[in-house]
Enzyme design. Structure first.
Site, PDB file in Angstrom:
ATOM      1  N   LYS A 127       0.809  -1.262  -0.004  1.00  0.00           N
ATOM      2  CA  LYS A 127       0.141   0.013   0.078  1.00  0.00           C
ATOM      3  C   LYS A 127       0.805   1.253   0.012  1.00  0.00           C
ATOM      4  O   LYS A 127       0.405   2.101  -0.675  1.00  0.00           O
ATOM      5  CB  LYS A 127      -0.902  -0.102   1.159  1.00  0.00           C
ATOM      6  CG  LYS A 127      -1.865  -0.883   1.245  1.00  0.00           C
ATOM      7  CD  LYS A 127      -3.174  -0.777   2.160  1.00  0.00           C
ATOM      8  CE  LYS A 127      -2.502  -0.726   3.682  1.00  0.00           C
ATOM      9  NZ  LYS A 127      -1.931  -1.910   4.151  1.00  0.00           N
ATOM     10  N   LYS A 169      10.328  -6.021   9.913  1.00  0.00           N
ATOM     11  CA  LYS A 169       9.959  -5.660   8.727  1.00  0.00           C
ATOM     12  C   LYS A 169      10.687  -4.663   8.132  1.00  0.00           C
ATOM     13  O   LYS A 169      10.735  -4.325   6.782  1.00  0.00           O
ATOM     14  CB  LYS A 169       8.525  -5.078   8.944  1.00  0.00           C
ATOM     15  CG  LYS A 169       7.442  -6.412   9.139  1.00  0.00           C
ATOM     16  CD  LYS A 169       7.171  -7.055   7.936  1.00  0.00           C
ATOM     17  CE  LYS A 169       6.121  -7.927   7.909  1.00  0.00           C
ATOM     18  NZ  LYS A 169       6.015  -8.769   6.858  1.00  0.00           N
ATOM     19  N   PHE A 205      -3.337  -1.922   7.213  1.00  0.00           N
ATOM     20  CA  PHE A 205      -3.955  -3.360   7.088  1.00  0.00           C
ATOM     21  C   PHE A 205      -5.190  -3.256   6.044  1.00  0.00           C
ATOM     22  O   PHE A 205      -5.093  -2.466   5.089  1.00  0.00           O
ATOM     23  CB  PHE A 205      -4.396  -4.134   8.434  1.00  0.00           C
ATOM     24  CG  PHE A 205      -3.302  -4.191   9.282  1.00  0.00           C
ATOM     25  CD1 PHE A 205      -2.066  -4.497   9.044  1.00  0.00           C
ATOM     26  CD2 PHE A 205      -3.411  -3.484  10.679  1.00  0.00           C
ATOM     27  CE1 PHE A 205      -0.922  -4.712   9.912  1.00  0.00           C
ATOM     28  CE2 PHE A 205      -2.474  -3.682  11.664  1.00  0.00           C
ATOM     29  CZ  PHE A 205      -1.442  -4.361  11.262  1.00  0.00           C
ATOM     30  N   PHE A 220       3.966  -7.964  -9.803  1.00  0.00           N
ATOM     31  CA  PHE A 220       5.300  -8.513  -9.493  1.00  0.00           C
ATOM     32  C   PHE A 220       5.819  -9.403 -10.785  1.00  0.00           C
ATOM     33  O   PHE A 220       5.133  -9.531 -11.788  1.00  0.00           O
ATOM     34  CB  PHE A 220       5.194  -9.729  -8.282  1.00  0.00           C
ATOM     35  CG  PHE A 220       5.153  -8.802  -7.070  1.00  0.00           C
ATOM     36  CD1 PHE A 220       6.258  -9.226  -6.392  1.00  0.00           C
ATOM     37  CD2 PHE A 220       4.225  -8.307  -6.453  1.00  0.00           C
ATOM     38  CE1 PHE A 220       6.358  -8.648  -4.960  1.00  0.00           C
ATOM     39  CE2 PHE A 220       3.939  -8.066  -5.228  1.00  0.00           C
ATOM     40  CZ  PHE A 220       5.176  -7.896  -4.423  1.00  0.00           C
ATOM     41  N   ALA A 249      -3.286  -0.514  13.302  1.00  0.00           N
ATOM     42  CA  ALA A 249      -4.552  -0.542  12.802  1.00  0.00           C
ATOM     43  C   ALA A 249      -5.180  -1.519  13.454  1.00  0.00           C
ATOM     44  O   ALA A 249      -6.351  -1.693  13.444  1.00  0.00           O
ATOM     45  CB  ALA A 249      -4.740  -0.556  11.138  1.00  0.00           C
ATOM     46  N   ARG A 279       2.159   7.699   7.749  1.00  0.00           N
ATOM     47  CA  ARG A 279       2.767   7.396   9.055  1.00  0.00           C
ATOM     48  C   ARG A 279       4.268   7.254   9.235  1.00  0.00           C
ATOM     49  O   ARG A 279       4.802   6.647   8.402  1.00  0.00           O
ATOM     50  CB  ARG A 279       1.978   6.336   9.741  1.00  0.00           C
ATOM     51  CG  ARG A 279       0.615   6.704   9.680  1.00  0.00           C
ATOM     52  CD  ARG A 279      -0.285   5.618   9.968  1.00  0.00           C
ATOM     53  NE  ARG A 279      -0.081   4.370   8.934  1.00  0.00           N
ATOM     54  CZ  ARG A 279      -0.654   3.437   8.883  1.00  0.00           C
ATOM     55  NH1 ARG A 279      -1.270   2.872   9.832  1.00  0.00           N
ATOM     56  NH2 ARG A 279      -0.538   2.517   7.787  1.00  0.00           N
ATOM     57  N   TRP A 331       7.015   0.444  -8.427  1.00  0.00           N
ATOM     58  CA  TRP A 331       8.296  -0.141  -7.937  1.00  0.00           C
ATOM     59  C   TRP A 331       9.302  -0.180  -8.916  1.00  0.00           C
ATOM     60  O   TRP A 331      10.564   0.338  -8.441  1.00  0.00           O
ATOM     61  CB  TRP A 331       8.090  -1.429  -7.195  1.00  0.00           C
ATOM     62  CG  TRP A 331       8.894  -2.044  -6.626  1.00  0.00           C
ATOM     63  CD1 TRP A 331       9.577  -1.745  -5.170  1.00  0.00           C
ATOM     64  CD2 TRP A 331      10.278  -2.892  -6.893  1.00  0.00           C
ATOM     65  NE1 TRP A 331      10.506  -2.409  -4.813  1.00  0.00           N
ATOM     66  CE2 TRP A 331      11.083  -3.255  -5.662  1.00  0.00           C
ATOM     67  CE3 TRP A 331      10.421  -3.826  -8.021  1.00  0.00           C
ATOM     68  CZ2 TRP A 331      12.248  -4.043  -5.982  1.00  0.00           C
ATOM     69  CZ3 TRP A 331      11.545  -4.685  -7.976  1.00  0.00           C
ATOM     70  CH2 TRP A 331      12.478  -4.856  -7.060  1.00  0.00           C
TER      71      TRP A 331
END
Length: 891
Positions: A248, A283, A626, A714, A595, A272, A743
């Protein structure tokens, strides 16, 4: 005084007439010269005296009219010769003597800028024309001074108006194969944040730089642009998360880069801020990835502007106040407590303002400490907090499983007052959520004061106001509330210093206390920070962790698991990390709450600032943590209620890989190769997994908001799989469904998505509606979410949950919105149930309240608020080059 400052004179010398003022005396001299002689070009002027500011201004003005200008001191040996040759003599200051009449040639103009500097013999001799202060310069200078004041006021009023953006974009030159995130980030030199802010219409006095590449944006901007219409409001949400990641954050950044760099539309991303927990845990950071990321990514992922640290300090101050108050009340008499709480200063006792507030809540009207009765003194000094009912926990921004249960008060000095408590991760703090939902300093202070820290032995709630700590908390949080401005790699909002990687967008990050930096726009507890195509960053709070574009960032949260970070071929699949009992996946510039246990969105202030800055035709893209059933539902029912804002469109992010898992694909193991089902074409798994996509589209439809599906592609995805997902999405009611390649390609890879979003906002807006009425009973609000959003048959309340609901209703909290604390890994309460589970009863284990933040949160199953470190955390790969000071291993 403005006219003689070095800055003003410098602007005058540069010829910047729009930003400078002509000093009134200098202006009067030039005006008088024009009246004396209509043509002054080629004539010689001598300025006598040592008034440097006036001398320099006169030189600039006279030379601009073609005059030859010479300056001379009163004691200069060549003064007589220069005056004899001059067509104009300006007496800029008083000298040690007078100017002999014989020195002035006939027909020359002598302008006296000081009192009686020219000999009285000059006038009867008729050898020169004198214009004295009293006769001309003084009165004319006074008039010009008034004119400057009027001009200054007009300029100020004009500066307060909305300014069109003057951003310049860099060319993005993606490489194949795609380098690592940190290599891409370092290939671009960020634009100076002050320059970026100016291009976005942020005034210098509204900016608080934190180094070269990030800055806080003051909330006064909202007052200045109050009459400016808002731009278009776009929410990015996703399907139910999987360990394979949906991306996201990269979609958010890629979208704003496409909107601004390629469609020439103003845009901000509000993300955020990342939490240190996931950054050093599993992560990694949350700056996006590939050619869609926030820069400098190291600064974004590490500390940023310290918002999460401010939240930690404020939260732990409350915790310290709680335990100290319990100890002091247990070891002192009423009178001793009163004497210490209201000390005598110079023989006089006075209540502090917050103590007077407490007296008023107790129904005591007397404000003279000496006039309180013994019963009133006892009521005032004793909070009578029950140690077993303290709900406020300490926090730290590190994944530390051994702090999930601790014992405090074991030192001899605490006199046996021992109790069990725990630490939460910092972004789980209610203060983070408050930062994300507040709309200003006054509102923040009021919310901080309403925070409930526990119950008295009589069952009454005890608040931060009762502890007397509210004002101190507001002081600690006064800077964290401001969104942080940063920028993205691409659309370098218009030309950061040259780099080979591309354009840069402004990024507003709010510390997520609940990140003005979230990733894009990010803010505290709520994703914040702001993220325009330029980058502002908002406060820390409860969310997955995220960041921003022209970004406003907030403060905190674990990071995304989509494309980004390492090269795709290098990124291990990590399936064993479930932060906070459910696992936020990414982080952002505005600290924000997770979240799965909080509302998981960027700050309201970051969004509002960005909506004003982009202009009526611009776009603000913010992200919900999420899946749509978690972050999006809370965005609508909690954040939109608090902010009054309504989104124009939802961008729903999905990947073929994640849909395959929802369709029955095998589980993935950390560090193990992906099973072939996720690499080879498998239309059956994709089609079955689209049931989850269909459900999330239906959830958005409950609120009346149109959906555009963004399929994050991808390299292993086949054309048939991509076409299948897009076709199913449209059949399920999405306005459009688009394959995205940001990306690997940056904004250019999301141009079709940007067009789809633009077109969706141009259509007639649907009727936005909330899922439930706030006046419904707490139980019915919970049941509505469980049945309509999650698909549960019903809910089951534990005895403890029933008791808490009755208590909150009795205390008057029943009209607050609901913030479900539930696993994000499934629509149900069972993390392993993928797709669209049916036929289940949702168990409500407990119900708690964040009164300051303004919501009730039921706990579904077991939810942890402190993540733990895995066997091999990210910190194994992170290091610093002591020579270059470059950071390695961060992703």
């Amino acid at each position: 005084m403005l006219c003689v400052t070095d800055l003003n004179i410098g602007r005058l010398v540069q010829g910047d007439v729009t930003a400078s003022f002509v000093p009134p005396v200098a202006g009067a001299v030039v005006e008088l010269l024009g009246r004396h002689d209509s043509s002054v070009e080629g004539k010689m002027a001598v300025i006598v005296g040592e008034n440097k500011a006036l001398e320099l201004a006169l030189q600039v003005l006279m030379q601009a009219r073609g005059m030859v200008v010479v300056s001379s001191a009163w004691n200069a040996e060549s003064l007589q010769k220069q005056v004899l040759q001059a067509d104009v003599v300006v007496l800029a200051s008083a000298g040690r003597g007078s100017l002999p009449p014989a020195w002035v040639r006939p027909g020359a103009a002598v302008i006296n800028c000081g009192p009686a500097l020219v000999s009285e013999e000059l006038r009867p001799a008729g050898m020169a024309v004198e214009m004295s202060v009293a006769a001309g310069v003084g009165s004319l200078a006074a008039a010009l001074r008034i004119q400057n004041v009027v001009a200054s006021s007009c300029r100020w009023m004009q500066e307060q108006q909305y300014r069109q953006w003057t951003l310049r974009c860099l060319k993005l030159q993606p490489l194949a194969p795609v380098p690592s995130d940190i290599e891409i980030s370092r290939s671009q030199v960020p634009k100076a944040v002050a320059l970026l802010a100016g291009e976005l219409g942020v005034l210098p006095e509204e900016l608080e730089p934190y180094g070269h590449a990030k800055a806080k944006v003051r909330l006064s901007l909202l007052d200045r642009l109050a009459a400016q219409p808002d731009g278009k409001y776009v929410l990015v949400a996703g399907i139910t998360p999987t360990p394979l990641g949906e991306g996201k954050s990269t979609v958010t950044i890629g979208l704003v880069q496409a909107l601004t760099a390629h469609l020439k539309l103003n845009s901000f991303a509000c993300l955020r801020q990342p939490s240190q927990g996931p950054t050093f845990g599993v992560k990694g950071g949350a700056a996006g990835g590939g050619y869609a990321q926030v820069i400098p990514m190291e600064e974004f992922n590490l500390h940023l502007t310290g918002d999460i640290h401010a939240i930690t300090a404020a939260n732990n101050l409350v915790a310290a106040a709680v335990d100290a108050r319990i100890l002091h009340e247990a070891t002192q008499s009423d009178r001793a407590l009163f004497n210490r709480l209201v000390p005598s200063v110079n023989g006089s006792r006075r209540f502090s303002p917050i103590q007077i507030t407490r007296l008023q809540r107790l129904g005591i009207s007397e404000t003279n400490p000496a006039s309180l009765s013994p019963e009133e003194v006892s009521s005032f000094v004793r909070l009578d907090l029950d140690p077993e009912k303290v709900t406020w926990q300490r926090v730290v921004d590190t994944n530390d499983r051994f702090l999930r249960k601790i014992t405090v008060g074991q030192a001899n000095t605490e006199k046996g007052h021992v109790r069990q408590t725990q630490f939460d991760i910092a972004v789980a703090s209610e203060i983070m959520a408050i930062l994300a939902l507040t709309d200003g300093l006054g509102d923040m202070r009021a919310r901080l004061g309403r925070m409930v820290v526990g119950s008295s032995r009589a069952g009454q709630p005890v608040t931060a106001d009762d502890l007397g700590v509210t004002g101190a908390l507001a002081v600690l949080m006064k800077d964290a509330i401001k969104p942080t401005l940063m920028q993205t790699l691409e659309v370098s909002l218009w030309t950061p210093e040259r780099g080979t990687c591309g354009e840069t967008f402004p990024l507003l990050t709010l510390a997520s206390l609940p990140v003005f930096p979230a990733r894009e726009l990010v803010r505290a507890g709520s994703p914040a920070a702001w993220c325009m195509v330029g980058m502002l960053v908002p406060p820390a709070g409860q969310r997955e962790m995220g960041a921003g574009l022209c970004v406003f960032t907030d403060g905190a949260g674990p990071r995304r698991g989509g494309q980004g970070g390492r090269r795709e071929s290098e990124r291990p699949v990590r399936a064993d990390w479930v932060p906070r009992g459910g696992g936020a996946r990414r982080s952002s510039p505005t600290p924000a709450p997770f979240a799965n246990i909080a509302h998981g969105n960027s700050s309201v202030l970051a969004d509002k600032l960005a909506l004003k800055l982009v202009g009526e035709d611009g776009f603000v893209v913010t992200e919900a943590g999420f899946g749509a059933d978690i972050g999006m539902e809370k965005f609508f029912n909690i954040k939109c209620r608090s902010s009054g804002l309504r989104p124009h469109v939802v961008v729903l992010v999905a990947t073929v890989r994640a849909l395959k898992m929802h369709g029955g694909g095998p589980n993935v193991s950390a560090g193990a190769p992906l099973p072939r089902e996720y690499i080879d074409e498998n239309l059956g798994l994709v089609e079955d997994g689209c049931s989850n996509l269909r459900k999330q589209i239906e959830i958005a439809g409950l609120f009346g908001v149109p959906v555009v599906v963004a399929l994050n592609v991808f390299k292993t995805d086949t054309e048939a799989e991509v076409d299948l997902v897009c076709r199913v999405a449209k059949d399920c009611g999405a306005r459009d469904a688009v394959a995205c390649h940001h990306w690997a390609q940056g904004g250019r890879g999301s141009v079709e998505l940007a067009k789809a979003v633009r077109d969706a906002t141009r259509q007639e807006r649907g009727h936005f509606r909330f899922l439930y009425d706030l006046q419904m009973p707490i139980v019915e609000k919970i049941r509505t979410i469980a049945q309509k959003v999650y698909g549960a048959d019903d809910i089951e309340l534990s005895p403890e949950a029933e008791s808490k609901i009755a208590y909150f209703t009795e205390q008057g909290f029943a009209s607050l919105p609901i913030c479900m604390a539930k696993t994000h890994l499934s629509l149900s309460h069972m993390p392993d149930k993928k797709g669209v589970p049916t036929g289940f009863i949702l168990p409500i284990r407990d119900v708690r309240a964040s009164i300051g933040a303004g919501f009730i949160y039921p706990l579904v199953g077991t939810m942890s608020t402190m993540p733990g470190l895995p066997t091999r955390p990210c910190f194994y790969d992170i290091d610093l080059d002591p020579v270059t000071e470059e950071i390695t291993g961060l992703f």
